[in-house]
Scaffold this active site. Structure first.
Site, PDB file in Angstrom:
ATOM      1  N   ALA A 185      -0.920 -82.287 133.240  1.00 24.83           N
ATOM      2  CA  ALA A 185      -1.614 -81.665 134.365  1.00 24.83           C
ATOM      3  C   ALA A 185      -1.554 -80.144 134.400  1.00 24.83           C
ATOM      4  O   ALA A 185      -2.482 -79.503 134.897  1.00 24.83           O
ATOM      5  CB  ALA A 185      -1.069 -82.224 135.679  1.00 24.83           C
ATOM      6  N   SER A 189      -5.616 -76.710 137.307  1.00 23.53           N
ATOM      7  CA  SER A 189      -6.987 -76.521 137.797  1.00 23.53           C
ATOM      8  C   SER A 189      -7.734 -77.848 137.865  1.00 23.53           C
ATOM      9  O   SER A 189      -8.469 -78.114 138.826  1.00 23.53           O
ATOM     10  CB  SER A 189      -7.739 -75.535 136.900  1.00 23.53           C
ATOM     11  OG  SER A 189      -7.704 -75.954 135.543  1.00 23.53           O
ATOM     12  N   ASP A 243       7.771 -86.780 129.586  1.00 28.37           N
ATOM     13  CA  ASP A 243       6.968 -86.814 128.367  1.00 28.37           C
ATOM     14  C   ASP A 243       5.863 -87.854 128.542  1.00 28.37           C
ATOM     15  O   ASP A 243       6.136 -89.043 128.715  1.00 28.37           O
ATOM     16  CB  ASP A 243       7.861 -87.178 127.174  1.00 28.37           C
ATOM     17  CG  ASP A 243       7.121 -87.096 125.848  1.00 28.37           C
ATOM     18  OD1 ASP A 243       5.872 -87.021 125.855  1.00 28.37           O
ATOM     19  OD2 ASP A 243       7.784 -87.125 124.792  1.00 28.37           O
ATOM     20  N   ASP A 271      -5.958 -84.936 129.389  1.00 34.46           N
ATOM     21  CA  ASP A 271      -6.365 -83.636 128.854  1.00 34.46           C
ATOM     22  C   ASP A 271      -5.219 -83.153 127.977  1.00 34.46           C
ATOM     23  O   ASP A 271      -4.360 -82.393 128.411  1.00 34.46           O
ATOM     24  CB  ASP A 271      -6.655 -82.657 129.986  1.00 34.46           C
ATOM     25  CG  ASP A 271      -7.249 -81.354 129.490  1.00 34.46           C
ATOM     26  OD1 ASP A 271      -8.260 -81.399 128.777  1.00 34.46           O
ATOM     27  OD2 ASP A 271      -6.679 -80.289 129.801  1.00 34.46           O
ATOM     28  N   CYS A 324      -9.693 -78.994 124.484  1.00 29.47           N
ATOM     29  CA  CYS A 324     -10.448 -77.744 124.366  1.00 29.47           C
ATOM     30  C   CYS A 324     -10.479 -77.330 122.897  1.00 29.47           C
ATOM     31  O   CYS A 324     -10.349 -76.160 122.553  1.00 29.47           O
ATOM     32  CB  CYS A 324      -9.848 -76.645 125.243  1.00 29.47           C
ATOM     33  SG  CYS A 324      -8.082 -76.409 125.036  1.00 29.47           S
TER      34      CYS A 324
END
Length: 739
Positions: A185, A189, A243, A271, A324
């Site tokens: 997290a 954002s 973890d 993510d 990303c």
């Protein structure tokens, strides 16, 4: 040197320094711009053919070497969101156009490109400015826009976030009833977006039935996550430190509190950590560091995280895997591997209808691997030399064409920088059709494992003689193994109110709390009778904390609702907290409410000296009459506008009334009311000039150094500095309560 004697590295470094002399001071050298080029990067992605044509490839290279524009979104669930958006689109964008025209030396404001409303973001609540962060920080004509972004971000009304970073929470499609897990997290954002979606229907739910569990493996980043998410003041948030690839099964109990079960999540966001080459426009230092070894090293971690997420997902639930990065080793290779291992239990789905207008490419079906220097290309694992077998694994290569066709990898979304002037990103949406063959759902097995771990921990803690186990098991040359050092801070306990709590009875009587207000969800972070701060969390969060606090490290939960503020004139020692008013407001009776007019509220907000609050005689007659009905103590100030309603914590003194809000919130409310906020505006350039004139020319160099340091600081750091000011103001306000 004697044989076997270990060389002292510090002494060796000192000798070497004497031999070569002192190196030049790098601070005296002029700053050099980072060269935005990396031969291996260009060769690798050209080989992968991520662009359809040579012309598109040139567009990609040109855009990825350019700086990233600023984007922000408005917090959509707040009542005044649409009114704030209107102010942004009129006042702030007018200021923006004028400032950009002045910077570029343009006579006509119409020549400036208008801010872009992101077409795929829900309700038109996100905008992209054709400026970089550095442009906004360093340009005096834009100082008001800069101040606006800082203040509204700190108040939780907008969030500055990269455009592509907003996509995963949108396609996750969170509903107020969902149990949501954000596995990686920090910095928070995307977690803030998940919280917004959870609170999207306040007219249906006073407190959302669902929750967001935000986790991160890094203890320090967890506190950054708390700072980011706390701006939204949600009682449905739980922050943990663990973890993600070995995240434990969590236990929950039913409404009666008797039957235990393994918690399964409706929505999970993965993510995952990645090489980050999609952020080259924002982080140009990656140009110097990029190499293929990063992707090879991270592939296994990424797979373990998404696999664990799939195990914890409810049947029919949705998991979003995102990075990303533009590298297929971190993207398609991980997705195809988990889909194949699930053997039909997981399915890729197309969610492009949730982001209409977003330009993206489908997932890649063919890719190749290479050595670190990209001088040798491998199309399959048989071509890989044995020396690289521990680095390059078979699962990193694309599956055979027949298997790939059944997976539907083209349903993934690849966003490249040149498509809509953003960063690079990858998103895959996965839904669970049935239980996985390798997941464990037995509560009894979980409890037995926990008991064994606790017994093992207690047994290894000390030996019969009272000495630690690690000291007892030693060899002639000393201990065989050092005790593992626990990272992070020891968290304060979570102490929930019991059925016979005297403090709650006093609170209920003073504030006329509704029966629907669950007192068992009130908690403190200390075990003393004299409670300082009282927090409130949702029932589901309370359930999770009580059943799992020994199973996982909990960093933070609950929203501050009541604060001890003793005053000899008031009947109750606790005041309301503005942070928790979003939650507590629906449960507080009419006895502690005052409806105020616009002029009265502006008068109260403009009073910044807590020792001299406005007298009730300065208010309108209607407000004065309502004040007479209230005894001394904390209260709620209500203001009703045509397009929104505001609720603010106030304090009714013996002969005064004042608003009890932080500075950033004060500026926000004044802006919403159309009041004058000029006295709160800070022009750092003008302040620097005045200071330079006062100090004389002798300190010019010092001022330049300080200015450079300020420019180097990130916008998020500017937001964090306000926390200390707010705490100091809060203490000062409490000392002035007797007024």
């Amino acid at each position: 040197m004697a044989r076997g004697k270990k060389q002292n590295p510090f002494a060796a470094r000192k000798r070497q320094k004497r031999e070569i002399g002192n190196p030049p001071d790098r601070r005296s050298e002029p700053y050099k711009e980072i060269e935005r080029d990396n031969a291996c990067f260009i060769k690798y992605y050209q080989m992968q053919q991520i662009c359809a044509s040579p012309e598109e490839w040139q567009q990609f290279l040109a855009k990825i070497r350019d700086n990233l524009p600023v984007t922000f979104r408005v917090t959509g669930f707040k009542d005044e969101a649409k009114a704030l958006l209107k102010i942004i689109e009129t006042q702030m964008f007018t200021e923006y156009m004028r400032g950009v025209a002045e910077i570029n030396g343009l006579d006509d404001v119409q020549q400036v490109e208008h801010p872009l409303c992101l077409p795929w973001y829900p309700n038109g609540m996100a905008y992209q400015l054709q400026l970089t962060r550095k442009d906004i920080r360093r340009s005096e004509p834009l100082h008001r826009l800069h101040n606006f972004l800082i203040v509204e971000t700190a108040a939780g009304n907008i969030s500055r976030q990269e455009a592509v970073s907003m996509i995963p929470p949108v396609v996750l499609d969170v509903q107020p009833t969902d149990k949501v897990l954000d596995m990686c997290a920090a910095p928070g954002s995307k977690t803030a977006q998940l919280i917004e979606a959870l609170h999207a229907a306040p007219e249906q739910h006073k407190i959302p039935p669902g929750f967001v569990l935000a986790n991160d493996v890094d203890n320090n980043r967890c506190y950054m996550l708390v700072h980011q998410a706390k701006r939204l003041n949600s009682p449905c948030l739980l922050v943990t430190n663990h973890d993600s690839s070995f995240f434990p099964n969590l236990v929950t109990t039913d409404a009666s509190g008797g039957n235990k079960s393994i918690l399964k999540f409706d929505k999970i966001l993965c993510d995952v950590p990645c090489s980050g080459d999609g952020t080259l426009r924002k982080n140009p230092d990656i140009w110097m560091k990029w190499n293929l070894a990063q992707a090879y090293n991270l592939h296994g971690v990424q797979y373990r995280i998404v696999r664990r997420g799939a195990e914890m997902l409810e049947i029919g639930g949705r998991l979003v895997y995102s990075t990303c990065s533009m590298n297929p080793i971190e993207n398609e290779a991980v997705v195809q591997r988990i889909i194949k291992d699930a053997d039909g239990a997981l399915e890729l789905v197309d969610a492009s209808h949730l982001v209409p207008g977003l330009k993206h490419n489908p997932g890649m079906r063919h890719w190749q691997l290479a050595t670190k220097e990209v001088d040798t290309i491998f199309s399959n694992f048989q071509e890989v030399p044995e020396t690289l077998h521990t680095i390059i694994r078979p699962a990193m290569f694309p599956l055979p064409e027949a298997e790939m066709a059944t997976i539907g990898i083209e349903k993934c979304m690849r966003i490249l920088p040149h498509m809509q002037d953003t960063g690079g990103f990858f998103v895959a949406i996965i839904e669970k059709r049935r239980a996985l063959s390798f997941e464990k759902n037995d509560v009894q097995d979980l409890e037995q494992d926990l008991e064994k771990e606790q017994e093992k921990a207690s047994a290894s803690a000390s030996q019969p003689d009272g000495k630690p186990a690690e000291e007892a098991k030693s060899a002639p040359w000393g201990p065989q193994r050092k005790r593992r050092r626990l990272h992070g801070y020891k968290e304060d306990p979570y102490v929930f109110f019991n059925e016979q709590d005297s403090d709650y009875d006093a609170l209920k009587q003073f504030y006329q709390l509704d029966e629907a207000f669950n007192k068992r969800c009130l908690l403190t972070r200390c075990q003393t009778e004299r409670k300082k701060n009282i927090y409130y969390c949702s029932e589901m969060i309370r359930n999770l904390v009580l059943n799992n606090e020994h199973n996982i490290k909990i960093i933070n939960t609950g929203v501050k609702t009541f604060v001890r503020c003793e005053n000899r004139h008031t009947l109750n020692p606790y005041r309301l907290a503005q942070e928790g008013l979003q939650t507590s407001n629906a449960f507080i009776g009419h006895c502690r409410r005052i409806q105020v007019e616009r002029d009265d509220l502006i008068l109260l907000l403009n009073c910044q000296d807590p020792t001299k609050p406005p007298s009730t005689h300065d208010l309108k007659p209607e407000t004065q009459e309502r004040c007479k009905e209230l005894c001394v103590g904390s209260c709620i100030l209500k203001y009703v506008d045509e397009s929104f309603t505001l609720f603010i914590v106030g304090w009714r003194g013996t002969s005064s009334l004042r608003a009890y809000v932080a500075k950033d919130e004060t500026v926000h409310i004044l802006r919403m009311l159309g009041g004058d906020v000029s006295k709160f505006e800070v022009n750092k350039y003008e302040a620097a000039r005045n200071k330079e004139a006062a100090n004389g020319d002798g300190e010019k160099e010092t001022e330049k150094v300080k200015e450079a340091e300020e420019e180097a600081a990130d916008d998020a750091a500017e937001d964090a500095t306000r926390t200390v000011e707010q705490e100091q103001k809060q203490k000062q306000d409490e000392n002035a309560m007797e007024m």
